[in-house]
Each structure stands twice: as C-alpha cells, then as structure tokens.
Design an enzyme around this catalytic site. Structure first.
Site, short mmCIF file in Angstrom:
data_model
loop_
_atom_site.label_atom_id
_atom_site.label_comp_id
_atom_site.label_asym_id
_atom_site.label_seq_id
_atom_site.Cartn_x
_atom_site.Cartn_y
_atom_site.Cartn_z
N ASP A 88 0.86 -1.37 0.11
CA ASP A 88 0.11 0.00 -0.10
C ASP A 88 0.59 1.25 -0.02
O ASP A 88 2.00 1.02 0.58
CB ASP A 88 -0.87 0.01 1.21
N GLU A 153 -0.14 -0.87 5.75
CA GLU A 153 1.20 -0.43 6.67
C GLU A 153 1.07 1.18 6.78
O GLU A 153 1.02 1.39 7.90
CB GLU A 153 2.42 -0.44 6.04
N1 BES Z 1 8.91 3.10 5.75
C1 BES Z 1 8.05 3.85 6.72
C2 BES Z 1 8.64 3.69 7.80
C3 BES Z 1 9.98 4.39 8.04
C4 BES Z 1 10.14 5.69 7.88
C5 BES Z 1 11.14 3.84 8.57
C6 BES Z 1 11.31 6.34 7.75
C7 BES Z 1 12.26 4.40 8.71
C8 BES Z 1 12.48 5.91 8.17
C9 BES Z 1 6.48 3.42 6.57
O1 BES Z 1 5.80 3.17 5.40
C10 BES Z 1 5.63 4.54 7.30
O2 BES Z 1 5.48 5.53 6.66
N2 BES Z 1 5.17 4.09 8.58
C11 BES Z 1 4.29 4.98 8.95
C12 BES Z 1 3.79 4.43 10.16
C13 BES Z 1 2.28 4.75 10.61
C14 BES Z 1 1.43 5.00 9.44
C15 BES Z 1 1.53 4.11 11.76
C16 BES Z 1 5.00 6.33 9.60
O3 BES Z 1 6.19 6.10 10.24
O4 BES Z 1 4.44 7.29 9.80
MN MN Z 2 7.09 1.99 4.27
MN MN Z 3 5.49 4.85 4.50
#
Ligand code: BES
Ligand code: MN
Ligand code: MN
Length: 458
Positions: A88, A153
């Site tokens: 997604d 996710e």
């Molecule tokens: N890939 C990211 C997480 C991430 C961002 C890891 C930057 C390391 C560095 C993931 O897809 C993401 O965006 N996660 C969201 C989670 C939330 C919606 C619960 C986030 O971090 O905002």
């Molecule tokens: Mn991600």
């Molecule tokens: Mn993300």
C-alpha cells in the site's frame, strides 16, 4: 550462472516489473481505492506464482488483504526467513501536492524512478521477489522462505497484528527480513536497529453549542480555536522539549556503544537545511539533530480544523476546534501510557471556558532489534558484498508498527535492511527511487539468503 549474474542479466525486466506495480494506485487510506489496493495485492500473488512459489495467496481481512506465500523446499536443515513488506502507498495528487509528473505513471530520469511507492515500499518489495527468482533459477533457494506483503502499513497495520497472533505457528521462522527503511547514503549502507513507535490522537475542544455571530458574541465567548491554540502552545516548553508531565520517564538512555555508532552517521545543519529548505533548527537543545530525529520522542501537530476556511470571509465564532496530534516514541515508552499522560495534561491545562476531550486513534510500539544475531551477521555480509563497504548501525525516526509484533509473537530477530535514501521523498511529492540502489538491493538480498544459510550450518 550465479544468482548475482542472473539478477544483473535481468535488470531491465526487473525494472519493467516495478513500473507495472507502481502504476496501481494502491492508496490504503482512500476507501474508493480499495479495489486498487486489492489489485496490487493480486499482482504480487500472480508474480509470485509466475516465479514458482508453491503457495501464494491473497488472504482477506476486515480491511485490505494480506499477500502470503511460502517456499519451503530448501529442507528442514535450512533456516527459514520471514520476509515482510507493504504494497500500500500514501495518497498522491499531482496538482494538489505539486508533483512534476503523474504520481502513478512511472518516469525514469537520470537513472531515478519517479512514482508514488517507488521507494516506500514497492521498489524494495519487488527487489525481494527479484532476489528469490534469481536464486531459484540458478543455485536454488538456500533458505526456506515465508512472505507477508501487507496492504495496510500506511494506515497502521490495522489487521496484521491479529493475523500474526493467529498464525503464530505457521509463521515460525529463524529471522524476519524487512526492507522498508533507508540507508545513510548511496555509498554507505546502514542497518536500522531502532524505529520509533506512535501514539496518534485528536484533541477536540468544544465551546458554544453552535457557531455564533462573531460580532454579537466575540469578546465574551472564549473562541475554541483560540483555546485549542493555547492548549497546543503549552504542550512544549519554549526550548522545544515536550512539557507533558512524565513524557520522558521511560526513555531508555543511549549506551556508549550507540553514541559511538551514531557518530558515524552525522547529520549536519547543512544536510538538514538542504532537506528542509530552512535555516534555523528547532527542538530539544541538548540533543544533536540526528538524536532528536531518531532516538528522542516527539510530539507533533499533524493538522488543525476549526471555523471557516473557505474562500472569502465569514465572520463566525466557531463552536469547536480539533487538532490531530501524534507522538513518536522510543523504547521503553508505551503508546497507551503516553496517551493517558497527554490526556491528563490536556484536561489540566484546558481553560474553564471550554471543554476538551483527547481521543486515541491508533498506536504502534517502538522497536529495538538485536544487533548480534546470526541473521544480523548475514545482513552485514550482504551489504558488504553488494556495496563493497561494511554497513553501520543507525536508528530511524519512522515507524513500522508490526516489527514489535514479530518480535513479541514470533520471537524472531528482525533485520531492517533497506535500500532507499531518506531524501527519496517518501510520503511527499516526486517520490523516487534510484534504480542502481534497487539493483544493489536485489544483490544484497541474494547475498543475505546465501550468507544466512552458510552461517546457520552447524
Ligand atoms: N517505511 C515507513 C517507515 C519508516 C520511515 C522507517 C522512515 C524508517 C524511516 C513506513 O511506510 C511508514 O511510513 N510508516 C508510518 C507508520 C504509521 C502510519 C503508523 C509512519 O512512520 O508514519
Ligand atoms: Mn514503508
Ligand atoms: Mn510509509
């Protein structure tokens, strides 16, 4: 032919595959696009079947489906790797968000792919399938493989936790491999060993029963937008530290080894300026920029809503105001505990002229991973082979809520082995992914499976 040579020989086709997947606008937060999310999941299942996965299926949930696959033919004496990624993506609007090109039409410029999801997380997801295909068609798989690709996710993994708990036995493995983080630079790979957690809330402030004429009542009624601004102002000290009582109580301090490691990934004020377009940083003064953005908890206002925001003027005194607030958390903070603390503090600082209410929308636990497992050694081998340079360990500020579930429910060492750069524009306009890193990533995944099999021999 070696799997590495196979991957190099098929690079063009691997590019085309990724282009096909990023064309599908699988935006998980937009209800009207649920069909597209499903289509992207089905695309992955079809691709897995084409590669030869004996098991590949789309598993329905109350939300978006989970892609699950198994390839367990390496033998019982070989370790099993659980691969996780997400298909997604975040919303993207060419006009409103200011993209140079259509976010769902792949464009390659100077070896860089521009498209929503290119770096987060479709590129890395397809790299995993490329690596498996390259192994299968040459040496054969050196490890057993289980795959989970999630479609939720970006909306905080609403249904995956339950799936993991329910299918605990079926998901048993020796390590979990995730490519959804960044590397320090294109030349210097890094393994992320800590991610932040999240407590996402809304603060609702209620004033008069209905909107009022601002001429008739202004100056006598405490405007809820004003009251909310006063509340928000009190959530930080003037120096940038969060002022919620007890907020920092459970923060585990950095060890000496972590500080030494952090010194290897500097983030200077110039780097920060280039990334943000700003000149003057803000935040906890006693901590470096790198530390603030990865090892310290924060509280952000994500959005505010009140009154009239249309074109022109409307002299209204709004009845209510709302702000979306989220806290990024570090070990050993607990999202629900932080929510309780914010709620209690907001109640305390709410002026008697209005009422307020803090609602919890969703939570995610922070994660710290082991740095000395066999799988971690294999990841170090893998980057060293693909990049010609030993990786460094890094904390990152984003969140992948399911990581703590994998650790807790499955008892697995989790390896966060990403290939994108923090400057790839994830979640923003003109998201992109360097195709050379896509292919290096594929090489690194191949090397990981080989090294993990080799190092697991007893
Ligand atoms: N890939 C990211 C997480 C991430 C961002 C890891 C930057 C390391 C560095 C993931 O897809 C993401 O965006 N996660 C969201 C989670 C939330 C919606 C619960 C986030 O971090 O905002
Ligand atoms: Mn991600
Ligand atoms: Mn993300």
């Amino acid at each position: 032919m070696s799997p590495q040579d196979y991957a190099a020989a098929h690079a063009d086709r691997f590019n085309t595959k990724l282009f096909d997947l990023v064309r599908i606008p699988s935006v998980s937060t937009t209800p009207e696009l649920a069909g597209e999310v499903k289509r992207a999941g089905q695309w992955l299942v079809d691709e897995m079947k084409r590669i030869g996965f004996p098991t590949a299926e789309l598993i329905a949930t109350a939300g978006h489906p989970i892609v699950y696959g198994e390839w367990l033919t390496a033998g019982a004496d070989r370790p099993t790797v659980l691969i996780y990624g997400h298909y997604d993506v975040q919303p993207a609007d060419r006009e409103a968000d200011g993209w140079a090109t259509d976010p769902f039409e792949p464009v390659v410029k100077d070896g860089v792919l521009y498209a929503r999801g290119s770096t987060d997380d479709k590129g890395p997801v397809v790299a995993h399938l490329n690596a498996i295909e390259s192994l299968v068609n040459t040496d054969g798989l050196p490890v057993n493989i289980k795959v989970i690709f999630e479609g939720e996710e970006e909306v905080s993994s609403l249904h995956l936790g339950q799936f993991v708990a329910e299918y605990k036995d079926r998901l048993s493995a020796d390590a979990c491999l995730i490519s959804d983080t960044s590397i320090y630079s294109a030349e210097q790979p890094s393994i992320v060993y800590a991610l932040r957690g999240l407590a996402y809330m809304e603060i609702h402030v209620q004033g008069p029963a209905t909107d009022l004429h601002s001429g008739g009542f202004g100056g006598t009624v405490h405007n809820p937008a004003q009251a909310l601004a006063e509340i928000i102002t009190k959530l930080h000290n003037p120096d940038g530290a969060v002022s919620v009582p007890g907020f920092y109580d459970d923060v585990r301090p950095l060890g000496k080894d972590e500080r030494d490691e952090m010194a290897k990934t500097p983030w200077t004020q110039e780097d920060w300026s280039r990334a943000t377009g700003l000149t003057t940083p803000w935040g906890e003064p006693d901590y470096s920029l790198r530390e603030r953005v990865s090892a310290r908890p924060t509280l952000e206002v994500n959005g505010m809503l009140s009154g009239f925001t249309g074109t022109g003027a409307k002299t209204v005194l709004p009845a209510k105001a709302m702000a979306k607030i989220s806290c990024r958390l570090v070990a050993d903070q607990e999202p629900r505990d932080i929510y309780e603390k914010v709620k209690a503090y907001v109640a305390q600082i709410t002026p008697p002229t209005v009422t307020s209410d803090v609602r919890l929308l969703h939570v995610g636990d922070p994660a710290l991973t082991e740095r000395d497992s066999t799988a971690m050694q294999a990841a170090i081998d893998a980057y060293t082979q693909a990049w010609g340079r030993r990786p460094v360990f890094m904390r990152e500020g984003g969140s992948i809520p399911i990581v703590s579930d994998f650790q807790r429910e499955l008892g697995l060492p989790v390896i966060l082995m990403g290939f994108g750069l923090s400057t790839d524009g994830a979640h923003g306009p003109d998201e992109h992914f360097r195709l050379d890193l896509y292919h290096k990533g594929t090489q690194a995944i191949i090397a990981f499976h080989q090294a993990f099999a080799e190092r697991s021999r007893t």
